[in-house]
Design a protein around this motif. Structure first.
Motif: not given
Length: 421
Positions: A335-343
Motif C-alpha cells: 500500500p505504501t510503495f504503490v501509493s508513493i510511486e504508482f498511485w
C-alpha cells in the motif's frame, strides 16, 4: 630438311589436336558429375515434398481466440454479469500457446520458436530469490511481440499447507485452459502433492517459511509474482489464500481483470495505533508519515505494476529494516510503495471481500452452516464502486475466509450462484 619437317609434323599435329582432346576429355568427366548433381537435386525435392506432406504446418484452434476477442469487447461490468453462465465459455482440448489461428502461414520452425517463448517457465527452476527477482525484472526492449499473444491471468496461492478448497477451484478453471496459470507457495515442509490432471499438479514454486506479519510474508508474495512474471503471457496477477473462493465464474472474472485499466491494491491512511502508529521515523526521507498507508494483503495487479514490485529494492530494504514489532509488513509495504510511486495506476481497493466486523487482527472465518445461496448472493451484491471510470455493483470477485468444511456446500451451490459446474 624434308626429313626434319616430316619428323616435326606429328609433333605439330599432336600440339594442334591437344586442346580438342582435352575438351572432349573434360566433358566426359563432367557428364557423370552433372548427372550426380541432378540426382541429388531431384532427391531433395522428393524428400522435401514427403516431409511437408507427412508433417504439415502446425496450427492451433481458434476457440480461445474467439473467447479472448469477445471478452475484450465486453462492456463495463454491471449486474448483468451475474447472469453469465458456464455455457458461454469456449472449450478446447488444446492449450493455446502461439495465439495464431488456422490460417497461420508461418513455417513450423517459426511456430516452434514462438511456442518456446510462450511456454510457462518451470516452477521448479532452482533459482535463489536474488536470481529469481533479477530474471523476472528483465523485459524485452522491443515492445511489439513477435507472435499474437493471448493474455492470461496468474492465480497465485499463498498457503500455509494444502489447498482444502482445491476442488472448487478446479471446477472454476475447467474448460479455460490457456487463459490462466497457477502458482502455489506453501510451507517448505509440506510434502503432499496434487494428483496428475489437477491444475495444481506441479505448480508449487520453491517456497520458504512464512511468519504472519513478518517481512518473509512480503518475500513470499514477491517470490510468487516473480515466478508468474517469467511467463510472458501472464497479464494480470491475483494473490489468493487457501481460504479464498471465487464469487463469479471464470468468464466473468477474466473479463473484469483483462479489461480493467487499473490495478487493485487497497491503500488508505488510518490514524491511530494500528495505522500511523506503526510508522517508523527511521524510514525518512524515503517514506514520511504522510505517505504511510495501510491496506489488504490480497492484491491484484497488471503486468507493468508486477514488474515494478519484483524490481523494487529501495522500499523492500526499508521495510525489512524498520517495519518491526507491531508493524505488519504485508499490510503496509505494498500500500505504501504503490501509493508513493504508482498511485495513478491504482484503484485503492481490493477485489477480495472479508468480514472484519468482529475486530481484531484476523477476519471472521465462515463455517459449513453459514454457507447458503443467500449468503453468497449478498457477497456478490450490495456494493458500489468504480470500474474504468463508471459506477458498478461488481466490486468483489473473491471472498475469504472459508473453512475446509465449507467445500461440500460450495460445490453444491456454485452452479446456481456462481454459474459454473
Amino acid at each position: 630438311m624434308k626429313n626434319q619437317d616430316h619428323q616435326n609434323h606429328p609433333q605439330e599435329l599432336r600440339e594442334r589436336s591437344s586442346p580438342i582432346s582435352k575438351s572432349i576429355f573434360n566433358i566426359q568427366i563432367q557428364i557423370p558429375t552433372l548427372i550426380l548433381y541432378f540426382l541429388l537435386f531431384a532427391s531433395g525435392i522428393i524428400v522435401g515434398t514427403t516431409f511437408f506432406t507427412t508433417f504439415p504446418t502446425t496450427t492451433t484452434t481458434s476457440t480461445h481466440l474467439s473467447l479472448f476477442n469477445s471478452l475484450l469487447l465486453s462492456p463495463p461490468p454491471s449486474s448483468s454479469l451475474h447472469n453469465i453462465s458456464s455455457d458461454d465459455k469456449a472449450t478446447t482440448t488444446q492449450v493455446i500457446r502461439t495465439g495464431y489461428g488456422p490460417n497461420d502461414q508461418r513455417t513450423s520452425t517459426q511456430q516452434s520458436r514462438s511456442s518456446s517463448i510462450l511456454e510457462s517457465h518451470p516452477v521448479l527452476h532452482g533459482y535463489d530469490d536474488r536470481e529469481l527477482l533479477w530474471r523476472a525484472s528483465m523485459v524485452p526492449k522491443v515492445q511489439k511481440y513477435p507472435f499474437r499473444r493471448v493474455p492470461k491471468v496468474a492465480f497465485m496461492f499463498l498457503a500455509r499447507g494444502g489447498l482444502p478448497l482445491a476442488k472448487l477451484w478446479e471446477k472454476f478453471f475447467d474448460g479455460h485452459e490457456g487463459l490462466f496459470s497457477v502458482y502455489v507457495h506453501t510451507h517448505p515442509l509440506y510434502n503432499q502433492s496434487f494428483e496428475e490432471g489437477s491444475v495444481f499438479h506441479g505448480r508449487r514454486v520453491p517456497s520458504k517459511e512464512v511468519e504472519w506479519g513478518k517481512f518473509n510474508m512480503v518475500q513470499a508474495e514477491r517470490r510468487l509474482l516473480a515466478n508468474a512474471h517469467l511467463d510472458y503471457s501472464n497479464e494480470r496477477f491475483v494473490l489468493l489464500s487457501e481460504a479464498c473462493i471465487p464469487l463469479y465464474n471464470f468468464t466473468t472474472i477474466y473479463s473484469y481483470l483483462i479489461n480493467s485499466n487499473k490495478s487493485y491494491v487497497e491503500a488508505y491512511d488510518l490514524p491511530g495505533g494500528v495505522g500511523r502508529g506503526r510508522y517508523s521515523p527511521r524510514m525518512r526521507p524515503h517514506v514520511t508519515l504522510a505517505q504511510w498507508r495501510k491496506g489488504s494483503q490480497w492484491f491484484e495487479m497488471n503486468r507493468e505494476l508486477a514488474l515494478e514490485v519484483v524490481s523494487d529494492e529501495k522500499y523492500a530494504e526499508l521495510f525489512e529494516k524498520y517495519c518491526k514489532g507491531p508493524c505488519y509488513n504485508d499490510e503496509h509495504y505494498l500500500p505504501t510503495f504503490v501509493s508513493i510511486e504508482f498511485w495513478e495506476r491504482n484503484s485503492n481497493r481490493t477485489l477480495t471481500w472479508a468480514n472484519w466486523s468482529r475486530g481484531g487482527p484476523h477476519p471472521r472465518t465462515f463455517q459449513y452452516p453459514q454457507v447458503t445461496p443467500e449468503f453468497l448472493e449478498r457477497l456478490r451484491s450490495n456494493h458500489t464502486c468504480e470500474y474504468n471510470g463508471k459506477k458498478t455493483d461488481v466490486c468483489y470477485l473473491f471472498a475469504r475466509k472459508f473453512a475446509p468444511n465449507c467445500l461440500k456446500r460450495l460445490l453444491k451451490f456454485a452452479p446456481k450462484v456462481m454459474k459454473f459446474k
